[in-house]
Design a protein around this motif. Structure first.
Motif, PDB file in Angstrom:
ATOM      1  N   ILE A  93     138.831 -31.119   2.944  1.00 18.81           N
ATOM      2  CA  ILE A  93     138.037 -30.202   3.749  1.00 18.81           C
ATOM      3  C   ILE A  93     137.274 -30.945   4.820  1.00 18.81           C
ATOM      4  CG2 ILE A  93     135.941 -29.738   2.294  1.00 18.81           C
ATOM      5  CD1 ILE A  93     135.816 -26.796   3.309  1.00 18.81           C
ATOM      6  N   LEU A  94     137.101 -32.183   4.464  1.00 17.98           N
ATOM      7  CA  LEU A  94     136.442 -33.167   5.399  1.00 17.98           C
ATOM      8  C   LEU A  94     137.446 -34.035   6.340  1.00 17.98           C
ATOM      9  CD1 LEU A  94     133.994 -34.544   2.674  1.00 17.98           C
ATOM     10  CD2 LEU A  94     133.328 -32.879   4.850  1.00 17.98           C
ATOM     11  N   VAL A 132     120.620 -36.583   2.143  1.00 15.73           N
ATOM     12  CA  VAL A 132     119.815 -35.695   1.439  1.00 15.73           C
ATOM     13  C   VAL A 132     118.964 -36.304   0.438  1.00 15.73           C
ATOM     14  CG1 VAL A 132     120.044 -33.783  -0.159  1.00 15.73           C
ATOM     15  CG2 VAL A 132     121.745 -33.898   1.454  1.00 15.73           C
ATOM     16  N   VAL A 156     128.475 -29.205   7.629  1.00 10.60           N
ATOM     17  CA  VAL A 156     128.167 -29.951   6.619  1.00 10.60           C
ATOM     18  C   VAL A 156     126.621 -29.547   6.295  1.00 10.60           C
ATOM     19  CG1 VAL A 156     127.948 -31.698   4.775  1.00 10.60           C
ATOM     20  CG2 VAL A 156     129.812 -31.632   6.580  1.00 10.60           C
ATOM     21  N   GLN A 184     136.943 -21.984   4.368  1.00 16.24           N
ATOM     22  CA  GLN A 184     137.036 -22.458   3.381  1.00 16.24           C
ATOM     23  C   GLN A 184     135.703 -23.106   3.119  1.00 16.24           C
ATOM     24  OE1 GLN A 184     139.699 -25.811   3.223  1.00 16.24           O
ATOM     25  NE2 GLN A 184     139.326 -26.061   0.872  1.00 16.24           N
ATOM     26  N   SER A 185     135.184 -23.108   2.043  1.00 18.27           N
ATOM     27  CA  SER A 185     133.981 -23.577   1.621  1.00 18.27           C
ATOM     28  C   SER A 185     133.796 -24.370   0.298  1.00 18.27           C
ATOM     29  CB  SER A 185     132.632 -22.684   1.462  1.00 18.27           C
ATOM     30  OG  SER A 185     131.662 -23.181   1.213  1.00 18.27           O
ATOM     31  N   VAL A 186     133.385 -25.348   0.403  1.00 15.84           N
ATOM     32  CA  VAL A 186     133.180 -26.352  -0.991  1.00 15.84           C
ATOM     33  C   VAL A 186     131.709 -26.480  -1.176  1.00 15.84           C
ATOM     34  CG1 VAL A 186     133.399 -28.669  -1.759  1.00 15.84           C
ATOM     35  CG2 VAL A 186     135.554 -27.545  -0.747  1.00 15.84           C
ATOM     36  N   VAL A 232     125.438 -29.769  -1.547  1.00 11.49           N
ATOM     37  CA  VAL A 232     125.816 -30.121  -0.163  1.00 11.49           C
ATOM     38  C   VAL A 232     126.818 -29.005   0.026  1.00 11.49           C
ATOM     39  CG1 VAL A 232     126.966 -31.610   1.254  1.00 11.49           C
ATOM     40  CG2 VAL A 232     125.353 -32.360  -0.369  1.00 11.49           C
ATOM     41  N   VAL A 249     130.257 -27.579   2.383  1.00 11.49           N
ATOM     42  CA  VAL A 249     131.131 -27.871   3.615  1.00 11.49           C
ATOM     43  C   VAL A 249     131.884 -26.557   3.796  1.00 11.49           C
ATOM     44  CG1 VAL A 249     132.859 -29.467   4.517  1.00 11.49           C
ATOM     45  CG2 VAL A 249     131.427 -30.402   2.586  1.00 11.49           C
ATOM     46  N   LEU A 250     131.660 -26.279   5.117  1.00  9.17           N
ATOM     47  CA  LEU A 250     132.301 -25.090   5.567  1.00  9.17           C
ATOM     48  C   LEU A 250     133.183 -25.191   6.617  1.00  9.17           C
ATOM     49  CD1 LEU A 250     132.127 -21.832   5.486  1.00  9.17           C
ATOM     50  CD2 LEU A 250     130.472 -21.954   7.064  1.00  9.17           C
ATOM     51  N   ILE A 251     134.334 -24.688   6.584  1.00  9.72           N
ATOM     52  CA  ILE A 251     135.253 -24.639   8.113  1.00  9.72           C
ATOM     53  C   ILE A 251     135.227 -23.334   8.126  1.00  9.72           C
ATOM     54  CG2 ILE A 251     137.371 -25.010   8.915  1.00  9.72           C
ATOM     55  CD1 ILE A 251     137.872 -27.618   7.319  1.00  9.72           C
ATOM     56  N   ARG A 254     138.381 -23.435  -7.298  1.00 11.06           N
ATOM     57  CA  ARG A 254     137.855 -24.198  -8.239  1.00 11.06           C
ATOM     58  C   ARG A 254     136.338 -23.659  -8.295  1.00 11.06           C
ATOM     59  NH1 ARG A 254     137.761 -30.009  -9.703  1.00 11.06           N
ATOM     60  NH2 ARG A 254     135.757 -30.621 -10.557  1.00 11.06           N
ATOM     61  N   ARG A 277     133.542 -27.274  11.574  1.00  8.50           N
ATOM     62  CA  ARG A 277     133.442 -27.739  10.189  1.00  8.50           C
ATOM     63  C   ARG A 277     131.834 -28.219  10.042  1.00  8.50           C
ATOM     64  NH1 ARG A 277     136.315 -31.487  10.408  1.00  8.50           N
ATOM     65  NH2 ARG A 277     138.291 -30.989   9.199  1.00  8.50           N
TER      66      ARG A 277
END
Lengths: 215, 215
Positions: free
Chosen positions: A60-61, A87, B47, B76-78, B63, B65-67, B100, B45
């Protein structure tokens, strides 16, 4: 047995012989065949202070997400894993107790996340590595790789663990015996975390408060 | 306990949306512009540093992460720990898929709630509001109607602060997103999401990185 097998490989492969000679050079204090020596050297260390950079790679990065901070270790089991950027977070273990603090608008607040017990397992594992006890966790199979540089490879034995982490690679420092230079944690082909340690200082007296208080 | 339940049901049944007073025609255009400011207009994207506060004031950090693509409403997000362990990975396109989920994030209700948070905070609730005007408290407001009888209010105060409120089909306040200020659409430096259901929670997001994504 292992030495005999290595010898057969060396005789059959001149390149292997050359690599073996390179590994025998004095600039490589942690030779593949001397993990016991690594353990002994690690066992003599009275404290570790280091800077670290963490690079997290995920599909995703577009580029790795980079964090940095400081790391402190004092045997038998005191750790301080401090993230300064981007952070602020301090994870501490002392006497088997784990605490984490988060920096929120220049104030520290205690983290009570459900992930904390899991972090205790991780911290205990880091202590094992610091002590060179790579086989201490029965959930991992340990192997040693010589090329391109000496590394310890930890692979989970059980499927349930492999779903979380595929492999951990520990690379010892060539300059400082008993010290780990980098850790690579692989979740899958495209997801992994690399921790690189630098400015490692050994055996300086560390105050107990470092492992008990956030500041 | 039955009395408390009855009281909750009676209060829920009596819930009503805040009244909107008509806005002077000269202010309508500016009010509509303000209502669009919290939301992304291009694929980005992002963060974020996340700080979650759960019942009992239990805090935890992560943390995120989002697109997110506002043109399709897909994302999509992690979610990962500061140490880089991925806890949660979801995607929404035609439907919601969980790639996941590490316990306790594997609870069935977690993914839909998180998807709703993302949609509420980053995607415009619609093209033209069903109503717009001024709240009793002075803020300008755009009210959007959503399928299933839900409503979204986007409010803008004189200080530049924005607030998004999600009301359920029973007109009860379900969620609230507070944005102190936003310079570029959808790219607030800080925002806070509050969920009123059980378990209630407060999620503070601090923007670390923002990058436009080209398809």
């Amino acid at each position: 047995m292992r030495a005999a097998r290595n010898l057969r490989i060396l005789i059959a492969c001149p390149t292997g012989l050359l690599l073996a000679l390179l590994l025998l050079l004095p600039s490589s204090p942690v030779r593949a065949e001397s993990w016991e020596a690594f353990r002994e050297a690690a066992g003599r260390i009275k404290s570790v202070e280091a800077q670290f950079v963490q690079k997290k790679t995920l599909p995703i990065l577009a580029k790795p997400f980079i964090s940095s901070g400081r790391f402190f270790y004092q045997p038998p089991g005191s750790l301080r894993w401090e993230y300064e950027r981007p952070v602020g977070s301090v994870l501490m273990m002392h006497g088997g107790n784990v605490k984490r603090y988060l920096r929120e608008k220049n104030a520290w607040r205690e983290d009570a996340s459900a992930a904390l017990p899991a972090m205790q397992t991780v911290l205990e594992e880091i202590v094992h590595w610091q002590q060179g006890r790579f086989d201490a966790n029965p959930h991992f199979r340990v192997s040693f790789v010589e090329n391109p540089e000496p590394r310890v490879i930890l692979v989970p034995k059980e499927d349930s663990w492999r779903k979380m982490i595929r492999q951990i690679e520990l690379t010892p420092s060539r300059e400082q015996a008993g010290v780990i230079k980098s850790v690579r944690m692989i979740e899958d082909e495209r997801s992994f975390t690399v921790l690189e340690f630098s400015r490692v200082r050994l055996d300086r007296p560390l105050p107990a408060s470092l492992f008990l208080r956030v500041e | 306990m039955p009395a408390l339940l009855a009281a909750v049901l009676v209060l829920g049944a009596c819930a009503a949306l805040p009244q909107i007073r008509p806005l002077e025609p000269s202010l309508r255009s500016a009010a509509l512009d303000a209502c669009r400011r919290p939301f992304l207009t291009e694929k980005y994207r992002l963060v974020h540093a996340l700080n979650a506060v759960m019942p009992g004031d239990r805090e935890s950090g992560a943390v995120g992460v989002l697109i997110a693509d506002p043109r399709t409403g897909s994302f999509q997000s992690v979610l990962m720990t500061i140490e880089g362990f991925v806890l949660f990975d979801i995607a929404y396109a035609q439907g919601l898929s969980v790639n996941r989920a590490v316990p306790p994030f594997d609870a069935p209700a977690f993914a839909p709630r998180m998807a709703e948070d993302i949609g509420l905070a980053f995607f415009s609730p619609g093209g033209k509001p069903a109503a717009w005007g001024r709240m009793e408290t002075g803020e300008t407001v755009c009210r959007f109607e959503r399928p299933g009888g839900e409503f979204v209010d986007v409010m803008s105060g004189e200080s530049g602060a924005l607030e998004i409120r999600l009301y359920g089909s029973g007109k009860e306040l379900k969620k609230r997103v507070s944005i102190p200020r936003v310079e570029r659409p959808g790219l607030a430096d800080e925002l806070e999401i509050q969920g009123a259901g059980w378990p209630s929670y407060r999620l503070h997001l601090r923007l670390i990185e923002a990058e436009r994504v080209e398809d």
